[in-house]
Design an enzyme around this catalytic site. Structure first.
Site, PDB file in Angstrom:
ATOM      1  N   LYS A   1       0.873  -1.181   0.000  1.00 27.07           N
ATOM      2  CA  LYS A   1       0.000   0.000   0.000  1.00 27.07           C
ATOM      3  C   LYS A   1       0.899   1.217   0.000  1.00 27.07           C
ATOM      4  O   LYS A   1       2.018   1.170   0.517  1.00 27.07           O
ATOM      5  CB  LYS A   1      -0.866  -0.006   1.256  1.00 27.07           C
ATOM      6  CG  LYS A   1      -2.071   0.888   1.187  1.00 27.07           C
ATOM      7  CD  LYS A   1      -3.136   0.285   0.295  1.00 27.07           C
ATOM      8  CE  LYS A   1      -4.517   0.493   0.789  1.00 27.07           C
ATOM      9  NZ  LYS A   1      -5.437  -0.527   0.309  1.00 27.07           N
TER      10      LYS A   1
HETATM   11  N1  GLU Z   1      -7.254  -0.313  -2.853  1.00 33.81           N
HETATM   12  C1  GLU Z   1      -8.019  -1.501  -3.027  1.00 33.81           C
HETATM   13  C2  GLU Z   1      -8.005  -2.341  -1.768  1.00 33.81           C
HETATM   14  O1  GLU Z   1      -7.792  -1.847  -0.691  1.00 33.81           O
HETATM   15  C3  GLU Z   1      -7.650  -2.249  -4.284  1.00 33.81           C
HETATM   16  C4  GLU Z   1      -6.244  -2.751  -4.362  1.00 33.81           C
HETATM   17  C5  GLU Z   1      -5.850  -3.321  -5.733  1.00 33.81           C
HETATM   18  O2  GLU Z   1      -6.691  -3.447  -6.594  1.00 33.81           O
HETATM   19  O3  GLU Z   1      -4.673  -3.624  -5.863  1.00 33.81           O
HETATM   20  O4  GLU Z   1      -8.272  -3.505  -1.788  1.00 33.81           O
END
Ligand code: GLU
Length: 467
Positions: free
Chosen positions: A153
């Site tokens: 993240k």
């Molecule tokens: N931000 C989204 C999550 O928290 C999607 C992450 C992604 O598609 O890599 O799951």
């Protein structure tokens, strides 16, 4: 310790490979700098008035689940910290000609199952502690869903509402440049999260493609998912997180003989996940009777028109000023009598005081980490069921995986194909989690953690530790 040397090796390898971008500051875990402490106080003021330590909460669940499945201690230890914590500071020229330095992060938690994967958050509350928690959760989500990705993240500490479109583009592109080779289609693949969208993913893709020397530049589109359809995005990706949550909801409704038609919901956060949840709920005959976002809360006794409200928010950036509802306080929002609550905003929104007020039968976690442990304990006492984030919002990363596969194969799947695959995966995983929870008499959250950890533990066991 094996885990530590692996971590250092990984950092060294990435550092020596870097040929472009600004030099990242890779900081040792658990060593917040002064800015970081400032970040936290800003976040505390804006998000949750208490000292919420999101990463500690996630580690608490890890410990609980590890105990239940008998996860080997060294595996638990390796999973308890991110492999890499990358922090960059980068300059951006603002519209008035001045120069501003921004702080960006990419936390790479684990890549045992495949490339690091997870969203980029653009928000003024972004902090190292939150991103470590969120990156860890991505590892669990991918392992639970059986997707060949690890967890990551990142984000930029910025209030996007204060930027022009051009400034936002320059921040996004310069951040991508600063990350350099720390992202890549086979190494770390970002995606949208709070405060970012498909257009920003395309800017990331374009910047990255312009940085790499590669004969087959087009294959590099897979460096990021959640792109626009014109630029390699997948049909169904935009609604995927909400769609996955709704599949979990319909399975839960079946199990609990809960007729959805005619029911009511309250939705916190009206960005991507909140708005699509409300739209998809309306298709099932569930009306949204209260909503809220960073600008405030409102109620509509007869139910909001989800299409109209979504269009309004797309145009105006928030629910503020929407005429189809009456303003209410945050307390009134949580106290609204309804059947379903969908938190689709930030973490730590459903603490003990909110749980005290809540009068619903089910919470479907569209957001990551919306319930604090105290909030969740109170919900359990009140008999309110929770479909946990790691399961309920994993539709987003699942369709991100489909997008990545399409990019690498130069294929375009139609919406039916994406929807069919997502429905099958979500429902099968829901069944596994529900079965484990009832067999072991644990919550759905702990069950989801146990299944994810079991997959990771088995892989570690078979691979062993190098050398
Ligand atoms: N931000 C989204 C999550 O928290 C999607 C992450 C992604 O598609 O890599 O799951």
């Amino acid at each position: 310790m094996a885990g530590t040397s692996e971590l250092n090796e990984d950092k060294k390898a990435r550092k020596s490979k870097r040929g472009r971008g600004d030099a990242p500051v890779v900081e040792a875990p658990g060593q917040p700098d002064q800015d970081e402490r400032d970040d936290r106080s800003a976040q505390e003021a804006s998000v949750s008035e208490d000292n919420y330590e999101f990463f500690k909460v996630i580690q608490g669940y890890l410990d609980e689940a590890a105990g239940i499945i008998g996860l080997p201690a060294h595996v638990r230890e390796m999973l308890s910290q991110p492999k890499n914590e990358i922090i960059v500071h980068f300059p951006v020229r603002m519209d008035d000609g001045s120069l501003k330095i921004f702080k960006g992060y990419r936390i790479q938690h684990n890549n045992l199952m495949g490339p690091y994967k997870g969203g980029l958050r653009f928000h003024h509350s972004v902090s190292l502690d939150d991103l470590k928690a969120l990156a860890t959760m991505m590892t669990w989500k991918c392992a639970l869903m059986g997707i060949p990705f690890g967890g990551a993240k990142g984000g930029v500490k910025v209030d996007t509402n204060k930027l022009s479109r051009d400034e936002l583009m320059r921040v996004t592109r310069r951040f991508t440049h600063a990350l350099g080779n720390n992202i890549g289609p086979n190494y770390d693949i970002p995606a949208p999260d709070v405060g970012s969208n498909a257009q920003m993913m395309v800017w990331i893709m374009d910047t990255y493609m312009n940085q790499v020397d590669h004969t087959n530049k087009n294959a590099q589109r897979a460096v990021v998912t959640g792109k626009t359809l014109n630029c390699g995005g997948s049909p169904g990706r935009e609604k995927a997180t909400a769609q996955g949550a709704i599949h979990c909801l319909t399975e839960w409704a079946k199990d609990n003989r809960f007729e959805l038609e005619g029911k009511t919901a309250i939705v916190q956060g009206f960005g991507n996940v909140g708005s699509f949840s409300s739209l998809l709920l309306s298709k099932l005959g569930v009306s949204t009777i209260a909503v809220g976002d960073h600008t405030g809360y409102m109620r509509s006794v007869e139910g909001f028109n989800a299409h109209k409200l979504s269009d309004y928010v797309k145009k105006n950036g928030s629910i503020a000023g929407y005429e189809g509802g009456q303003p209410i306080t945050r307390e009134e929002f949580f106290a609204t009598k309804a059947d379903i609550f969908i938190p689709a905003a930030l973490e730590n929104q459903l603490r003990a005081p909110e749980a005290e007020l809540l009068q619903v039968k089910l919470v479907v976690e569209g957001a990551n980490g919306p319930c604090s442990p105290e909030g969740e304990a109170l919900l359990a006492k009140k008999g309110i069921a929770v479909l946990p984030d790691v399961l309920a919002n994993s539709g987003g990363v699942t369709v991100s995986y489909y997008e990545w596969v399409q990019n690498l194969r130069s294929e375009t799947w139609d919406l039916e194909e994406v929807d069919r695959r997502l429905e099958k995966t979500m429902k099968e995983t829901y069944r596994k989690v529900a079965f484990f929870a009832s067999e072991k008499k644990v919550s759905m959250r702990v069950a989801a953690y146990c299944l994810a950890l079991r997959n990771l533990g088995n892989a570690y066991e078979e691979r062993g530790i190098f050398p």
